[in-house]
Each structure stands twice: as structure tokens, then as C-alpha cells.
Design a protein around this motif. Structure first.
Motif, PDB file in Angstrom:
ATOM      1  N   CYS A   1      -2.550   5.759  -3.796  1.00  0.00           N
ATOM      2  CA  CYS A   1      -2.905   4.055  -3.704  1.00  0.00           C
ATOM      3  C   CYS A   1      -2.510   3.467  -2.945  1.00  0.00           C
ATOM      4  CB  CYS A   1      -2.052   4.198  -4.821  1.00  0.00           C
ATOM      5  SG  CYS A   1       0.007   3.795  -5.523  1.00  0.00           S
ATOM      6  N   ALA A   2      -2.701   2.449  -2.354  1.00  0.00           N
ATOM      7  CA  ALA A   2      -2.154   1.859  -0.704  1.00  0.00           C
ATOM      8  C   ALA A   2      -2.005   0.277  -0.974  1.00  0.00           C
ATOM      9  CB  ALA A   2      -3.139   1.974  -0.294  1.00  0.00           C
ATOM     10  N   ALA A   3      -1.309  -0.403  -0.327  1.00  0.00           N
ATOM     11  CA  ALA A   3      -1.058  -1.442  -0.985  1.00  0.00           C
ATOM     12  C   ALA A   3      -1.746  -2.479   0.400  1.00  0.00           C
ATOM     13  CB  ALA A   3       0.012  -2.367  -1.093  1.00  0.00           C
ATOM     14  N   ALA A   4      -1.896  -3.610   1.104  1.00  0.00           N
ATOM     15  CA  ALA A   4      -2.611  -4.969   1.838  1.00  0.00           C
ATOM     16  C   ALA A   4      -2.365  -5.650   1.716  1.00  0.00           C
ATOM     17  CB  ALA A   4      -4.226  -4.415   2.026  1.00  0.00           C
ATOM     18  N   ALA A   5      -1.000  -6.319   2.539  1.00  0.00           N
ATOM     19  CA  ALA A   5      -0.559  -7.801   2.241  1.00  0.00           C
ATOM     20  C   ALA A   5      -1.960  -8.797   2.818  1.00  0.00           C
ATOM     21  CB  ALA A   5       0.271  -7.298   3.706  1.00  0.00           C
TER      22      ALA A   5
ATOM     23  N   GLN B   1       8.671  -4.482   2.643  1.00  0.00           N
ATOM     24  CA  GLN B   1       8.839  -3.396   2.196  1.00  0.00           C
ATOM     25  C   GLN B   1       7.905  -3.101   1.368  1.00  0.00           C
ATOM     26  OE1 GLN B   1       8.057  -1.413   4.370  1.00  0.00           O
ATOM     27  NE2 GLN B   1       9.944  -0.209   5.667  1.00  0.00           N
ATOM     28  N   VAL B   2       6.956  -2.320   0.538  1.00  0.00           N
ATOM     29  CA  VAL B   2       6.741  -1.280  -0.823  1.00  0.00           C
ATOM     30  C   VAL B   2       6.789   0.050  -0.691  1.00  0.00           C
ATOM     31  CG1 VAL B   2       4.458  -1.884  -2.098  1.00  0.00           C
ATOM     32  CG2 VAL B   2       4.843  -3.739  -0.951  1.00  0.00           C
ATOM     33  N   GLN B   3       6.992   0.209  -1.988  1.00  0.00           N
ATOM     34  CA  GLN B   3       7.269   1.656  -2.107  1.00  0.00           C
ATOM     35  C   GLN B   3       6.306   1.883  -3.095  1.00  0.00           C
ATOM     36  OE1 GLN B   3      10.530  -0.259  -2.252  1.00  0.00           O
ATOM     37  NE2 GLN B   3      10.522   0.193  -0.518  1.00  0.00           N
ATOM     38  N   LEU B   4       5.459   2.875  -2.896  1.00  0.00           N
ATOM     39  CA  LEU B   4       4.151   3.382  -4.008  1.00  0.00           C
ATOM     40  C   LEU B   4       4.265   4.872  -3.843  1.00  0.00           C
ATOM     41  CD1 LEU B   4       1.222   1.608  -1.631  1.00  0.00           C
ATOM     42  CD2 LEU B   4       2.795   0.854  -4.103  1.00  0.00           C
ATOM     43  N   VAL B   5       4.549   4.966  -5.467  1.00  0.00           N
ATOM     44  CA  VAL B   5       4.108   6.089  -6.035  1.00  0.00           C
ATOM     45  C   VAL B   5       3.164   6.296  -7.512  1.00  0.00           C
ATOM     46  CG1 VAL B   5       6.199   7.760  -7.395  1.00  0.00           C
ATOM     47  CG2 VAL B   5       6.944   6.357  -5.594  1.00  0.00           C
ATOM     48  N   GLU B   6       2.329   7.095  -7.286  1.00  0.00           N
ATOM     49  CA  GLU B   6       1.488   7.818  -7.917  1.00  0.00           C
ATOM     50  C   GLU B   6       1.881   8.420  -8.838  1.00  0.00           C
ATOM     51  OE1 GLU B   6      -0.030   7.563  -3.445  1.00  0.00           O
ATOM     52  OE2 GLU B   6       1.402   9.018  -4.333  1.00  0.00           O
ATOM     53  N   SER B   7       1.355   9.046  -9.581  1.00  0.00           N
ATOM     54  CA  SER B   7       1.420  10.397 -11.039  1.00  0.00           C
ATOM     55  C   SER B   7       0.031   9.925 -11.715  1.00  0.00           C
ATOM     56  CB  SER B   7       2.318   9.442 -11.627  1.00  0.00           C
ATOM     57  OG  SER B   7       1.763   8.271 -12.781  1.00  0.00           O
ATOM     58  N   GLY B   8      -0.349  11.167 -12.603  1.00  0.00           N
ATOM     59  CA  GLY B   8      -1.692  11.364 -13.108  1.00  0.00           C
ATOM     60  C   GLY B   8      -2.405  12.100 -13.422  1.00  0.00           C
ATOM     61  N   GLY B   9      -2.354  12.377 -11.456  1.00  0.00           N
ATOM     62  CA  GLY B   9      -3.197  13.539 -11.186  1.00  0.00           C
ATOM     63  C   GLY B   9      -2.838  15.095 -12.475  1.00  0.00           C
TER      64      GLY B   9
ATOM     65  N   ALA C   1       3.043   2.943  -9.116  1.00  0.00           N
ATOM     66  CA  ALA C   1       4.216   2.034  -9.534  1.00  0.00           C
ATOM     67  C   ALA C   1       4.631   1.948  -8.163  1.00  0.00           C
ATOM     68  CB  ALA C   1       5.252   3.109 -10.578  1.00  0.00           C
ATOM     69  N   ALA C   2       4.663   0.326  -7.918  1.00  0.00           N
ATOM     70  CA  ALA C   2       4.871  -0.213  -6.866  1.00  0.00           C
ATOM     71  C   ALA C   2       6.834  -0.867  -7.360  1.00  0.00           C
ATOM     72  CB  ALA C   2       4.163  -1.213  -6.775  1.00  0.00           C
ATOM     73  N   SER C   3       7.475  -0.916  -5.893  1.00  0.00           N
ATOM     74  CA  SER C   3       8.924  -0.856  -5.997  1.00  0.00           C
ATOM     75  C   SER C   3       9.020  -1.974  -4.800  1.00  0.00           C
ATOM     76  CB  SER C   3       9.509  -0.264  -5.961  1.00  0.00           C
ATOM     77  OG  SER C   3       9.880   0.597  -5.180  1.00  0.00           O
ATOM     78  N   GLY C   4      10.004  -3.018  -4.868  1.00  0.00           N
ATOM     79  CA  GLY C   4       9.626  -3.986  -3.677  1.00  0.00           C
ATOM     80  C   GLY C   4       9.550  -5.006  -4.256  1.00  0.00           C
TER      81      GLY C   4
ATOM     82  N   TYR D   1       0.553   0.013   4.081  1.00  0.00           N
ATOM     83  CA  TYR D   1       1.671   0.930   2.777  1.00  0.00           C
ATOM     84  C   TYR D   1       0.609   1.834   1.768  1.00  0.00           C
ATOM     85  CZ  TYR D   1       4.850  -2.546   3.435  1.00  0.00           C
ATOM     86  OH  TYR D   1       5.300  -4.049   4.460  1.00  0.00           O
ATOM     87  N   TRP D   2       1.522   3.409   1.701  1.00  0.00           N
ATOM     88  CA  TRP D   2       0.500   4.194   1.009  1.00  0.00           C
ATOM     89  C   TRP D   2       1.808   4.830   0.572  1.00  0.00           C
ATOM     90  CZ3 TRP D   2      -4.655   5.242   1.938  1.00  0.00           C
ATOM     91  CH2 TRP D   2      -5.052   4.371   3.384  1.00  0.00           C
ATOM     92  N   GLY D   3       1.162   5.117  -0.803  1.00  0.00           N
ATOM     93  CA  GLY D   3       2.017   6.415  -1.434  1.00  0.00           C
ATOM     94  C   GLY D   3       1.999   8.037  -1.009  1.00  0.00           C
ATOM     95  N   GLN D   4       2.554   8.673  -1.831  1.00  0.00           N
ATOM     96  CA  GLN D   4       2.791  10.279  -0.897  1.00  0.00           C
ATOM     97  C   GLN D   4       1.229  11.334  -1.565  1.00  0.00           C
ATOM     98  OE1 GLN D   4       4.156   9.191  -4.155  1.00  0.00           O
ATOM     99  NE2 GLN D   4       3.521  10.673  -5.569  1.00  0.00           N
ATOM    100  N   GLY D   5       0.544  10.790  -2.512  1.00  0.00           N
ATOM    101  CA  GLY D   5      -0.425  10.885  -2.783  1.00  0.00           C
ATOM    102  C   GLY D   5      -0.583  12.247  -4.570  1.00  0.00           C
ATOM    103  N   THR D   6      -1.389  12.207  -5.093  1.00  0.00           N
ATOM    104  CA  THR D   6      -1.597  13.149  -6.477  1.00  0.00           C
ATOM    105  C   THR D   6      -2.837  13.702  -6.419  1.00  0.00           C
ATOM    106  OG1 THR D   6      -0.934  13.061  -9.204  1.00  0.00           O
ATOM    107  CG2 THR D   6      -2.379  10.845  -8.205  1.00  0.00           C
TER     108      THR D   6
END
Length: 124
Positions: free
Chosen positions: A96-100, A1-9, A23-26, A113-118
Motif C-alpha cells: 500500500c502507498a500514500a500520495a500527498a 510523515q505517514v507510516q503504513l502497515v499492510e496485513s491480510g496476505g 493501517a496508516a498512522s501519522g 510513502y510505502w508499507g513493507q508489503g504483504t
């Protein structure tokens, strides 16, 4: 699992700049190709930029080429999107999104994996 959090909008005038962060975690960030997508009201989600796991390869949509720069810092588990010369038509929610995958992926179905959006709003 990867958790993604966008910021800066935010809200910026046309011609201005913003830098988005993801920022990615996991699991190991460097194992994933990363991308930025955006969706404007009433429009389909579109790929904006993508970057390979090492950062050595990048992709840009024609509409942002020369104005946006994608980068990543694997030591900080963070991806960035520097957006310059912003236009009102850049207004959208940016994800932002992550691909294996270690190569560049430009289709949203490749990303698991996708973030919540900004929100980015560019005023004229």
C-alpha cells in the motif's frame, strides 16, 4: 510523515478471496490519495488499484477489474483491498502507498510513502 502497515496476505486457492488492510498512522490520513501496488518475482511493480482522498473516485488495473474492490475508512485511518476470484497470476507482494494528493494517482512515482508489503500466494 505517514507510516503504513499492510496485513491480510496469505496462501489461498484459485477462486478464493482475501482482504488486505493498510493501517496508516501519522499525519491526516484523509489528506492522502491511496493505492495498492504489487510486484511478482522477476516483474516490475505495477499499480493494482487507487482511491481518492474521499473514496469517491477509484481506479483499477484491467487485470483485476471486476474482481478486486478498493475502499477506505477515513475514520479508522485504514484502506482495504477486497480480492475475489483470485488467480495464480495474482501471486505477488502487495504494497500500500500514500500520495500527498487528493486525486487518484496511478503512477508509483507519485507516492511518497510505502508499507513493507504483504505476500499473497494463489495456488492452482
Amino acid at each position: 510523515q505517514v507510516q503504513l502497515v499492510e496485513s491480510g496476505g496469505g496462501l489461498v486457492q484459485a477462486g478464493g478471496s482475501l482482504r488486505l488492510s493498510c493501517a496508516a498512522s501519522g499525519r491526516t490520513f484523509s489528506s492522502y490519495a491511496m493505492g495498492w501496488f504489487r510486484q511478482a518475482p522477476g516483474k516490475e511493480r505495477e499499480s493494482v488499484a487507487a482511491i481518492s482522498w474521499s473514496g469517491s473516485s477509484t481506479f483499477y488495473a484491467e487485470s483485476v477489474k471486476g474482481r478486486f474492490t478498493i475502499s477506505r475508512d477515513n475514520a479508522k485511518n485504514t484502506m482495504y483491498l477486497q480480492m475475489d476470484s483470485l488467480k495464480p497470476e495474482d501471486t505477488a507482494v502487495y504494497y500500500c502507498a500514500a500520495a500527498a494528493s487528493r486525486r487518484i494517482e496511478t503512477h508509483d512515482y507519485e507516492y511518497g510513502y510505502w508499507g513493507q508489503g504483504t505476500q499473497v500466494t494463489v495456488s492452482s
